[in-house]
Design an enzyme around this catalytic site. Structure first.
Site, PDB file in Angstrom:
ATOM      1  N   TYR A 125     -22.792 -33.576 -21.537  1.00 34.43           N
ATOM      2  CA  TYR A 125     -21.612 -33.532 -22.391  1.00 34.43           C
ATOM      3  C   TYR A 125     -21.339 -34.907 -22.997  1.00 34.43           C
ATOM      4  CZ  TYR A 125     -16.761 -33.679 -23.832  1.00 34.43           C
ATOM      5  OH  TYR A 125     -15.626 -33.878 -24.562  1.00 34.43           O
ATOM      6  N   GLY A 135     -15.303 -32.246 -26.749  1.00 31.23           N
ATOM      7  CA  GLY A 135     -14.249 -31.255 -26.651  1.00 31.23           C
ATOM      8  C   GLY A 135     -14.775 -29.855 -26.852  1.00 31.23           C
ATOM      9  N   HIS A 170     -11.423 -41.056 -34.106  1.00 30.47           N
ATOM     10  CA  HIS A 170     -10.190 -41.197 -33.340  1.00 30.47           C
ATOM     11  C   HIS A 170      -9.322 -42.354 -33.829  1.00 30.47           C
ATOM     12  CE1 HIS A 170      -9.912 -38.202 -30.179  1.00 30.47           C
ATOM     13  NE2 HIS A 170     -11.220 -38.254 -30.044  1.00 30.47           N
ATOM     14  N   ASN A 210     -12.456 -41.983 -22.744  1.00 31.26           N
ATOM     15  CA  ASN A 210     -12.079 -40.760 -22.039  1.00 31.26           C
ATOM     16  C   ASN A 210     -11.535 -41.103 -20.653  1.00 31.26           C
ATOM     17  OD1 ASN A 210     -11.788 -38.124 -21.311  1.00 31.26           O
ATOM     18  ND2 ASN A 210     -13.933 -37.561 -21.558  1.00 31.26           N
ATOM     19  N   ARG A 242      30.499 -48.537  -2.857  1.00 30.35           N
ATOM     20  CA  ARG A 242      30.274 -48.048  -1.497  1.00 30.35           C
ATOM     21  C   ARG A 242      28.891 -47.405  -1.348  1.00 30.35           C
ATOM     22  NH1 ARG A 242      33.343 -42.899   0.568  1.00 30.35           N
ATOM     23  NH2 ARG A 242      34.726 -43.536  -1.114  1.00 30.35           N
TER      24      ARG A 242
END
Length: 521
Positions: free
Chosen positions: A61, A68, A91, A203, A295
């Protein structure tokens, strides 16, 4: 922050810490790669194994397939070399402002440490160049917006891959310039990314993890600062220190809550004798219990204190992991296709942290509201004004500061909506469940910025309140509080007649961000 013990950070087989990443971001340490031949050989084996698979025309891959949803599209071997350049090129669509210099250093550090895990299939030369970017402070201009946090921070990290390849712009020696120009100036050849290297760079979860390191560090300091501000407000408001009695907190022993109470006891010089004096007399009235923002301060701040441990575990595990896909196991000669780019742990940590710090903002905002209100501040002037009687009617002290702090608090509270639940299906439904980790980290950073503004406002008001109380008569204050107030007095003078406080607030926020005051061991 004291990082004097952190002389050098070595990227390699040993884990690194949030503190080391922050020290790198602030330019306080040198960085280097682990130098031994075993480490170099371990990294090289991954790249060599990939070359062997390519020779056998294996299906990998992102190496011999598209990305993708395009993973079913085979890439012929003569096109494999072009694939990495195409990945960082398409990208290149980030938007929004750029990560600042410190955050960019954190992102580079996070990516380098992940690749050092040795299961990303990259050459040692890639690690050397990434380390050299840190050493020479060559900072890619990385837009903040455009990542859904799976498959990792693809778009932000494409700017790292591109600049290593001599493309796009970097910040170098204070100037924005072309990456190719910097390579030429230093006598370097831009990298030609090998198969899997662009994917290994992009990635992963480095953008969200880098920002998470920054946010964690600032939140850890905010815990201590909010405790110190609470102590000052206890003095200014003549609070009941019995609320922090050690035996009281042994009855509900959350460790972080107990720690905050212990810090308050130290700041307020609480002893068994003083804790026994639980009745306060003011204007003829006995007051057993302060309002919740005083408090219950250990209970509010204690949630953050008790959460820091697991938040650190989430962030540092992500930081010291192989978080790309596929994982290259050269030892067993396997390619493991998985989803380690998914930033769910960082997303949840950041969504949780912004909730925690917004509660701190709310706590301090409520304390500030008590300080300025004559119904609740036990004899301090309205709005903490130090004006004389003759001009008191035209001076308004911290009135507007309290309004502004309320606005900042409201925005921080509004921002607590978790980003991680807004998963969107992307990329032809291949990425159909995503983490939104980078958005969560940016949201948490924004919540920290707002909380730091509220803290600055409340700290300056607390200082004014203590000063006003001192004008009313003798006041016994712990030496640590005196030291901090004296140091602050060099910059922040008492507010006698009204003046615009923006500059002082901005300066105080910057001191908070730089962790200027040493607070608790």
């Amino acid at each position: 922050m004291n990082n004097k013990s952190l002389k050098k950070v070595i990227f390699g087989t040993q884990p690194i810490t949030i503190e080391q990443v922050v020290a790198i971001a602030q330019g306080e340490v040198e960085v280097a790669l682990q130098a031994d031949q075993d480490f170099r050989a371990r990294i090289q084996r991954g790249a060599q194994f990939l070359d062997t698979l390519l020779d056998r025309e294996g299906v990998i891959y992102g190496v011999t397939t598209g990305y993708g949803d395009s993973c079913v599209v085979p890439v012929p071997l003569h096109q494999v070399e072009a694939l990495p350049k195409g990945l960082f090129t398409f990208h290149g669509c980030g938007m929004g402002k750029h990560f600042d210099a410190a955050e960019t250093r954190m992102i580079l550090a996070a990516r380098l440490q992940s690749l050092c895990f040795g299961m990303s299939g990259v050459r040692f030369e890639l690690l050397e160049r990434l380390c050299a970017f840190l050493q020479h402070d060559i900072l890619p201009l990385i837009p903040e917006e455009g990542s859904v946090g799976a498959s990792g921070d693809l778009t932000p990290l494409s700017y790292v891959a591109a600049t290593l390849s001599g493309k796009r712009q970097v910040l170098y020696q204070g100037e924005v310039c072309e990456s190719a120009q910097v390579h030429q100036q230093l006598g370097w050849q831009p990298l030609v990314l090998r198969p899997k290297e662009a994917l290994a760079l992009m990635n992963g979860t480095a953008a969200m993890t880098g920002v998470a390191c920054e946010v964690y560090s600032r939140a850890e300091y905010m815990l201590k600062l909010a405790t110190r501000i609470t102590a000052l407000n206890m003095v200014a408001l003549e609070g009941n220190v019995q609320h922090f009695d050690e035996r009281l907190f042994l009855a509900k022993p959350h460790l972080g809550q107990m720690q905050v109470a212990a810090w308050l006891r130290d700041d307020l010089d609480v002893t068994e004798t003083s804790a026994d004096q639980e009745l306060f007399c003011l204007n003829g009235l006995h007051r057993l219990q302060d309002r919740y923002s005083l408090r219950c301060a250990p209970h509010v701040l204690g949630v953050l204190a008790d959460s820091l441990g697991w938040l650190r575990t989430f962030i540092e595990t992500e930081l010291n992991s192989a978080n790309d896909n596929p994982i290259i196991d050269a030892e067993q000669e396997r390619v493991l296709h998985g989803g380690h780019f998914y930033g769910g742990h960082i997303a949840f940590a950041m969504d949780s942290l912004k909730n925690l710090v917004a509660n701190v903002a709310d706590l301090l905002d409520r304390q500030l509201a008590l300080l300025v209100d004559t119904r609740y501040n036990h004899g301090l002037p309205s709005n903490l004004s130090g004006a004389s009687k003759e001009v008191a009617m035209i001076n308004h002290g911290f009135k507007a500061v309290q309004i502004a702090a309320s606005a900042w608090t409201a925005e921080a509270l509004k921002n607590t909506m978790p980003a991680s639940v807004f998963s969107r299906s992307t990329e032809c439904h291949n990425q159909d469940k995503v983490s939104m980790g980078t958005i969560a980290a940016r949201d948490a950073r924004r919540s920290l910025e707002l909380t730091e503004q509220v803290a600055a406002a409340t700290l300056l008001a607390a200082k004014q309140g203590v000063w006003l109380r001192q004008q009313q008569g003798s006041l016994s204050i712990n030496a640590r509080l005196v030291q901090m107030l004296d140091e602050m007095s060099e910059t922040y003078q008492p507010l006698l007649e009204d003046r615009a406080l923006e500059y002082e607030l901005r300066h105080c926020v910057e001191q908070i961000k730089q962790q200027h005051w040493s607070l608790y061991a």
